[in-house]
Design a protein around this motif. Structure first.
Motif, short mmCIF file in Angstrom:
data_model
loop_
_atom_site.label_atom_id
_atom_site.label_comp_id
_atom_site.label_asym_id
_atom_site.label_seq_id
_atom_site.Cartn_x
_atom_site.Cartn_y
_atom_site.Cartn_z
N PHE A 88 35.84 38.74 44.02
CA PHE A 88 36.49 38.40 42.74
C PHE A 88 37.29 39.61 42.28
O PHE A 88 36.75 40.57 41.75
N ASP A 89 38.63 39.56 42.48
CA ASP A 89 39.49 40.70 42.13
C ASP A 89 40.14 40.48 40.77
O ASP A 89 39.83 39.53 40.04
N GLU A 91 43.24 39.58 40.00
CA GLU A 91 44.07 38.38 39.93
C GLU A 91 43.24 37.14 39.61
O GLU A 91 43.63 36.30 38.79
N ASP A 92 42.04 37.09 40.24
CA ASP A 92 41.14 35.97 39.93
C ASP A 92 40.67 36.03 38.50
O ASP A 92 40.56 34.99 37.81
N GLU A 93 40.41 37.23 38.05
CA GLU A 93 39.98 37.38 36.65
C GLU A 93 41.08 36.93 35.69
O GLU A 93 40.83 36.24 34.69
N ARG A 95 43.46 34.77 36.31
CA ARG A 95 43.58 33.31 36.37
C ARG A 95 42.46 32.62 35.59
O ARG A 95 42.67 31.63 34.91
N LEU A 96 41.24 33.18 35.69
CA LEU A 96 40.12 32.61 34.96
C LEU A 96 40.36 32.68 33.45
O LEU A 96 40.14 31.71 32.70
#
Length: 461
Positions: A88-89, A91-93, A95-96
């Motif tokens: 979980f990098d 970018e994922d954070e 997007r979340l």
């Protein structure tokens, strides 16, 4: 304050201090026990002290570990995953977080949309209520306007066509100017006011009592009624009054079980002469019920047809007397008469007239056509003439002028030959005026004569 205390405690070398104290204590004990002979006891004491020191060290270590735990930084709860997580990098954070924000925004939009829908619904309901209210106001205004126009028209009809200034002996027009030249014999002549049928019942009874024939009575009633009633209306009323008088003379009503609680025959005729047929209708209704109940008993089947024909004729009498004030009650009586005797042509004729008065045109046409199909042209000539006259009006309205003219001419020929619509001469009018001026004062004695209770005098045209 607590953090400062923990920091200060942790900086102290407690274990070293304790070791130094133990050594000092050990030296003191050695000096004290050097002179003792019992070394075994000393050994035991030293072992106990060692055990105590071991326990004390354990307690100190536990306390120090607890202090270190309290000094450790507290991690806050977050939607952000630890940076050490390789899956979980950032970018994922991001997007979340964006998804969470989008969901929140959608919920807000749904709330706003729901609110707008509720407002729109309320405005629509308000507009509908306003429209209904406006429609009611328009209807009331239109109704009021029609009422005002009707009252204005009635007032206009009541106003005299001319106004006479009797003091000056001149004729004034609507502008107030002299218009004496407009006077004519027709304007200045006396016109007798027309009367409704219920106001003429006393005159009919009086003329029956004087022995006047039906044609003269019919001519008189049509003249006094200004031909507002039809020929059939007048003849049927005359027939029904004579039928009721015959039933009274034959003492048919005295057979009723409740005769004492009903109006007597004389009172019924007196009320009828005053325009109220209710007592007569009460007597007729009870008499018809008596006959129907009688033939409904077991063993009376052989007399049923004859009795039904008699009751059918009584129902016609009832209907004609009821029609003076209540068309619907009369309609029911004529329908009963036909149910008891389907070939009762006078009942069919009166039923058709009632349908026509109630503006039930399709039923009226059906009933008139039945008369033309069933009636004998000689026996029921009067009913056929009435049906032809009324059918001609319906056919003419439908555009069938040829058939309408044929029926109308045949009807007119019958009434012309009878002379019922002939205008009365001066002498006949004078006789009518004499009868009218006296019949109210003499009506009781006339009824006594009709019932055979008193001798009377004949008086005819």
């Amino acid at each position: 304050m607590i953090e400062q205390l923990i920091t200060k405690i942790s900086s102290l070398d407690i274990i070293g201090t304790i070791n130094e104290k133990i050594k000092v204590l050990s030296e003191v004990v050695d000096q004290y026990l050097s002179n003792m002979e019992d070394l075994k006891l000393v050994s035991i004491l030293l072992m106990v002290l060692a055990a105590l020191m071991f326990l004390f060290v354990l307690i100190v270590m536990y306390v120090r570990s607890f202090i270190n735990f309290l000094k450790a930084p507290v991690k806050k709860k977050s939607y952000i995953v630890d940076e050490s997580d390789d899956i979980f990098d950032e970018e994922d954070e991001r997007r979340l977080l964006q998804i969470i924000e989008d969901q929140d925004r959608e919920r807000e939009l749904e709330k706003e949309l729901q609110k707008e829908l509720e407002i729109a619904q309320a405005e629509r309901e308000k507009a509908e209520r306003q429209e209904e209210q406006n429609l009611k106001i328009k209807e009331e205004a239109l109704k009021q306007k029609k009422q005002e126009e009707k009252e204005k028209e009635q007032k206009k009809k009541k106003e005299p066509a001319i106004k006479l200034d009797w003091k000056k002996g001149t004729l004034l027009n609507s502008t107030g100017k002299d218009n004496s030249d407009a006077l004519s014999p027709s304007i200045m002549s006396y016109h007798q006011s027309n009367k409704q049928m219920n106001e003429l019942l006393g005159l009919i009874i009086d003329m029956i009592g004087r022995g006047v024939d039906d044609l003269k009575i019919a001519q008189t009633i049509l003249y006094r009624n200004h031909y507002m009633s039809s020929e059939e209306d007048v003849f049927q009323i005359i027939d029904s009054i004579k039928n009721f008088i015959d039933i009274c003379k034959n003492q048919e009503f005295s057979k009723l079980d409740n005769y004492d609680s009903l109006p007597n025959e004389e009172d019924a005729l007196i009320h009828m002469a005053e325009g109220d047929t209710t007592p007569a209708l009460a007597l007729l209704e009870n008499l018809m019920d008596l006959h129907i109940d009688y033939v409904s008993k077991p063993g009376m089947e052989n007399r049923r047809d004859e009795t039904f024909r008699m009751v059918s004729e009584q129902a016609v009498t009832f209907g004609n007397l009821a029609a003076i004030n209540d068309v619907h009650l009369a309609t029911g009586a004529f329908e009963l008469a036909i149910e008891l005797n389907p070939k009762n042509i006078p009942a069919w004729s009166r039923l058709a007239d009632m349908y026509a008065k109630a503006e039930s045109n399709s039923k009226a046409i059906w009933a008139y056509q039945n008369i033309l199909d069933m009636a004998d042209g000689e026996i029921n000539a009067r009913e056929v003439a009435n049906a032809s006259k009324n059918m001609s009006q319906y056919l003419y309205a439908q555009g069938n002028s040829l058939q309408a003219a044929k029926l109308y001419n045949s009807s007119k020929q019958y009434y012309d030959a009878m002379g019922v619509n002939r205008r009365l001469d001066k002498q006949e009018i004078e006789i009518i005026e004499i009868i009218e001026s006296n019949h109210k004062d003499e009506i009781r004695s006339t009824i006594h004569k009709l019932l055979g209770r008193d001798a009377g005098m004949d008086f005819s045209f």
